[in-house]
Design a protein around this motif. Sequence first.
Motif, PDB file in Angstrom:
ATOM      1  N   ILE A   1       0.876  -1.164   0.000  1.00  0.00           N
ATOM      2  CA  ILE A   1       0.000   0.000   0.000  1.00  0.00           C
ATOM      3  C   ILE A   1       0.914   1.215   0.000  1.00  0.00           C
ATOM      4  O   ILE A   1       1.888   1.257   0.748  1.00  0.00           O
ATOM      5  CB  ILE A   1      -0.896   0.058   1.261  1.00  0.00           C
ATOM      6  CG1 ILE A   1      -1.572  -1.287   1.525  1.00  0.00           C
ATOM      7  CG2 ILE A   1      -1.887   1.196   1.168  1.00  0.00           C
ATOM      8  CD1 ILE A   1      -2.510  -1.743   0.484  1.00  0.00           C
ATOM      9  N   GLY A   2       0.611   2.225  -0.820  1.00  0.00           N
ATOM     10  CA  GLY A   2       1.465   3.408  -0.837  1.00  0.00           C
ATOM     11  C   GLY A   2       0.934   4.495  -1.743  1.00  0.00           C
ATOM     12  O   GLY A   2      -0.218   4.460  -2.175  1.00  0.00           O
TER      13      GLY A   2
ATOM     14  N   ASN B   1      -9.933   8.315   1.791  1.00  0.00           N
ATOM     15  CA  ASN B   1      -8.779   8.877   2.488  1.00  0.00           C
ATOM     16  C   ASN B   1      -9.155  10.194   3.166  1.00  0.00           C
ATOM     17  O   ASN B   1      -9.408  11.190   2.497  1.00  0.00           O
ATOM     18  CB  ASN B   1      -7.645   9.112   1.479  1.00  0.00           C
ATOM     19  CG  ASN B   1      -6.359   9.525   2.134  1.00  0.00           C
ATOM     20  OD1 ASN B   1      -6.330   9.907   3.295  1.00  0.00           O
ATOM     21  ND2 ASN B   1      -5.278   9.455   1.382  1.00  0.00           N
ATOM     22  N   PRO B   2      -9.166  10.224   4.508  1.00  0.00           N
ATOM     23  CA  PRO B   2      -9.529  11.453   5.218  1.00  0.00           C
ATOM     24  C   PRO B   2      -8.480  12.560   5.069  1.00  0.00           C
ATOM     25  O   PRO B   2      -8.759  13.715   5.372  1.00  0.00           O
ATOM     26  CB  PRO B   2      -9.640  11.000   6.672  1.00  0.00           C
ATOM     27  CG  PRO B   2      -8.735   9.816   6.767  1.00  0.00           C
ATOM     28  CD  PRO B   2      -8.828   9.135   5.424  1.00  0.00           C
ATOM     29  N   ASN B   3      -7.283  12.231   4.582  1.00  0.00           N
ATOM     30  CA  ASN B   3      -6.217  13.216   4.417  1.00  0.00           C
ATOM     31  C   ASN B   3      -6.260  13.931   3.068  1.00  0.00           C
ATOM     32  O   ASN B   3      -5.541  14.895   2.864  1.00  0.00           O
ATOM     33  CB  ASN B   3      -4.848  12.528   4.564  1.00  0.00           C
ATOM     34  CG  ASN B   3      -4.751  11.777   5.867  1.00  0.00           C
ATOM     35  OD1 ASN B   3      -4.878  12.351   6.933  1.00  0.00           O
ATOM     36  ND2 ASN B   3      -4.572  10.472   5.783  1.00  0.00           N
TER      37      ASN B   3
ATOM     38  N   ALA C   1       2.909   6.920   5.441  1.00  0.00           N
ATOM     39  CA  ALA C   1       1.894   6.885   6.494  1.00  0.00           C
ATOM     40  C   ALA C   1       1.219   8.244   6.677  1.00  0.00           C
ATOM     41  O   ALA C   1       0.019   8.306   6.930  1.00  0.00           O
ATOM     42  CB  ALA C   1       2.508   6.414   7.807  1.00  0.00           C
ATOM     43  N   MET C   2       1.962   9.329   6.527  1.00  0.00           N
ATOM     44  CA  MET C   2       1.355  10.659   6.731  1.00  0.00           C
ATOM     45  C   MET C   2       0.287  10.962   5.682  1.00  0.00           C
ATOM     46  O   MET C   2      -0.625  11.735   5.939  1.00  0.00           O
ATOM     47  CB  MET C   2       2.424  11.753   6.731  1.00  0.00           C
ATOM     48  CG  MET C   2       3.158  11.914   5.424  1.00  0.00           C
ATOM     49  SD  MET C   2       4.541  13.054   5.578  1.00  0.00           S
ATOM     50  CE  MET C   2       3.945  14.416   4.633  1.00  0.00           C
ATOM     51  N   TYR C   3       0.366  10.339   4.525  1.00  0.00           N
ATOM     52  CA  TYR C   3      -0.641  10.547   3.480  1.00  0.00           C
ATOM     53  C   TYR C   3      -1.821   9.585   3.590  1.00  0.00           C
ATOM     54  O   TYR C   3      -2.909   9.869   3.109  1.00  0.00           O
ATOM     55  CB  TYR C   3      -0.022  10.350   2.091  1.00  0.00           C
ATOM     56  CG  TYR C   3       1.104  11.292   1.781  1.00  0.00           C
ATOM     57  CD1 TYR C   3       0.890  12.650   1.596  1.00  0.00           C
ATOM     58  CD2 TYR C   3       2.408  10.810   1.663  1.00  0.00           C
ATOM     59  CE1 TYR C   3       1.931  13.509   1.315  1.00  0.00           C
ATOM     60  CE2 TYR C   3       3.460  11.665   1.371  1.00  0.00           C
ATOM     61  CZ  TYR C   3       3.212  13.005   1.207  1.00  0.00           C
ATOM     62  OH  TYR C   3       4.248  13.853   0.923  1.00  0.00           O
TER      63      TYR C   3
END
Length: 109
Positions: free
Chosen positions: A31-32, A94-96, A71-73
Amino acid sequence: MSPVTFTEGAIHEIKRLMGEDSFDASTQLRIGVKGGGCSGLSYVLGFDQKLENDEDYEFEGLSFIMNKAHAMYLMGMQIDWHNGLNARGFTFKNPNASKTCGCGTSFAV
């Protein structure tokens, strides 16, 4: 704690893919994110070799790898699988993401 969650449908489809005769058992689920796409970043979901900067994660019996910097994304993202007539494939909530493209595979933060 897993930074990413999967719906039951996504877990089922990923395990189905891993059960295919052509599946390379030396690979792991990755995942990325990568640069590109109409919104700036695109999601990566596939099978790959583990790299030096990867972390191991597990969600409800499903193991996956992800680059530490991603991870930050992706923190809090949910991956789902749709098997309908009009839409078939994995989707990403994705909430980000500050904006996403129409196809749902690219985003901006």
